[in-house]
Design an enzyme around this catalytic site. Structure first.
Site, mmCIF file in Angstrom:
data_model
loop_
_atom_site.group_PDB
_atom_site.id
_atom_site.type_symbol
_atom_site.label_atom_id
_atom_site.label_comp_id
_atom_site.label_asym_id
_atom_site.label_seq_id
_atom_site.Cartn_x
_atom_site.Cartn_y
_atom_site.Cartn_z
ATOM 1 N N PHE A 1 -11.203 3.943 53.494
ATOM 2 C CA PHE A 1 -10.155 3.314 52.688
ATOM 3 C C PHE A 1 -8.958 2.955 53.560
ATOM 4 O O PHE A 1 -8.318 1.919 53.355
ATOM 5 C CB PHE A 1 -9.719 4.252 51.556
ATOM 6 C CG PHE A 1 -10.436 4.001 50.261
ATOM 7 C CD1 PHE A 1 -9.744 3.584 49.139
ATOM 8 C CD2 PHE A 1 -11.818 4.163 50.163
ATOM 9 C CE1 PHE A 1 -10.397 3.340 47.935
ATOM 10 C CE2 PHE A 1 -12.481 3.933 48.974
ATOM 11 C CZ PHE A 1 -11.780 3.515 47.851
ATOM 12 N N GLU B 1 -5.620 0.055 53.571
ATOM 13 C CA GLU B 1 -4.267 0.487 53.903
ATOM 14 C C GLU B 1 -3.742 -0.142 55.188
ATOM 15 O O GLU B 1 -2.668 -0.775 55.175
ATOM 16 C CB GLU B 1 -4.234 2.024 53.969
ATOM 17 C CG GLU B 1 -4.496 2.607 52.579
ATOM 18 C CD GLU B 1 -4.739 4.097 52.547
ATOM 19 O OE1 GLU B 1 -4.545 4.704 51.471
ATOM 20 O OE2 GLU B 1 -5.148 4.674 53.575
ATOM 21 N N GLU C 1 -1.340 10.340 46.590
ATOM 22 C CA GLU C 1 -1.471 11.234 45.440
ATOM 23 C C GLU C 1 -0.153 11.906 45.068
ATOM 24 O O GLU C 1 -0.061 12.558 44.029
ATOM 25 C CB GLU C 1 -2.542 12.290 45.717
ATOM 26 C CG GLU C 1 -3.946 11.733 45.872
ATOM 27 C CD GLU C 1 -4.187 11.062 47.225
ATOM 28 O OE1 GLU C 1 -5.165 10.308 47.335
ATOM 29 O OE2 GLU C 1 -3.396 11.295 48.183
#
Length: 288
Positions: free
Chosen positions: A200, A205, A118
């Site tokens: 996730f 990742e 982010e």
């Protein structure tokens, strides 16, 4: 253990909701994305830089990926032009997270200390926003549904974007890749599960870390309550095995390192858990 510490720290662990059932796309989403695009570049490369990304091109790539389509229709490949337009630099201080959204972003310090997804341009532009398309014949308006986006039980329309975002972020990690996990997270049986294979991090990742460019996977386990040491749990053992399968040569694990504990104690400095901050605990006689 002080309840005050638990309550305050759990706030830091809460994960942001990327979409809300029944809620439509974020109003003025185009203006928000464009504004963030200019703001991000102004703050990171400065107003006089000659390598600014074209914000209108970025918006058009994003808009085209989902607009004038049914909400469940877009695929990850539809968002590739957006990530090509935003670009992503190599990340020497990457910070992944799972179940620790708020504390991870305090820890990263908006990219000044470490870099989360982010904190990159691609992630920053749409972080916390909701979007889905509306298919009409003939096409009308901007093709965005501002009234209602589907419940995730209908389709997980956010994953095509965030899954590709996570993959892209992981491929750009270099050197030490850090992952901040919630050591107080447990399954239905009360068993600690800081690492989950349906997360996730596990699905998008870890599999995309470039093992020839990542020298170490540093696991940081943060806790808000007294449970078995995170690094010794079966969950972290499973993560170490998964990292070994990826041929990551060095994997380390740290429970509640002091820099993370300081963050967790920001809101509750006088709780018993946070007495390590004070040289003389007897100064706080009211603690129980």
């Amino acid at each position: 253990m002080s309840f005050l510490f638990v309550a305050g720290s759990l706030f830091l662990f809460n994960t942001i909701e990327l979409s809300v059932a029944g809620q439509g796309s974020t109003p003025k989403i185009k203006e928000i994305v464009l504004g963030r695009c200019y703001e991000y570049q102004l703050n990171t490369i400065g107003p006089k830089a000659d390598n600014w990304k074209d914000c209108n091109e970025i918006w058009e790539a994003f808009h085209k990926a989902f607009a004038h389509k049914k909400p469940c229709e877009p695929k990850s490949s539809d968002y590739k032009p957006f990530f090509e337009a935003t670009g992503m630099q190599e990340l020497s201080k990457s910070l992944f997270w799972s179940g620790t959204y708020k504390v991870a972003h305090v820890y990263s310090d908006s990219g000044d200390r470490y870099t989360t997804l982010e904190d990159t341009l691609a992630g920053y532009l749409v972080n916390g926003l909701t979007w889905c398309g509306k298919k009409t014949d003939p096409p009308s308006s901007d093709g965005i549904d501002y009234d209602s986006c589907p419940d995730r039980s209908v389709c997980d329309y956010t994953t095509p974007f965030w899954g590709l975002a996570s993959e892209t972020f992981a491929r750009h990690a270099r050197g030490i890749a850090r992952v901040l996990l919630n050591g107080s997270r447990v399954d239905s049986n009360g068993k600690p599960t800081p690492y989950r294979r349906d997360s996730f991090f596990a699905k998008y990742e870890l599999p995309n870390l470039q093992v020839d460019k990542v020298s170490e996977l540093m696991i940081i386990v943060a806790h808000t309550r007294s449970i078995p040491t995170g690094c010794d749990t079966d969950s972290i053992g499973m993560l170490k095995k998964d990292a070994k399968k990826r041929n990551i040569k060095k994997v380390t694990c740290y429970d509640d390192p002091n820099d993370v504990r300081h963050i967790l104690c920001t809101d509750t400095p006088l709780s018993r858990k946070c007495l390590f901050l004070h040289s003389d605990p007897s100064m706080y006689p009211r603690l129980r």
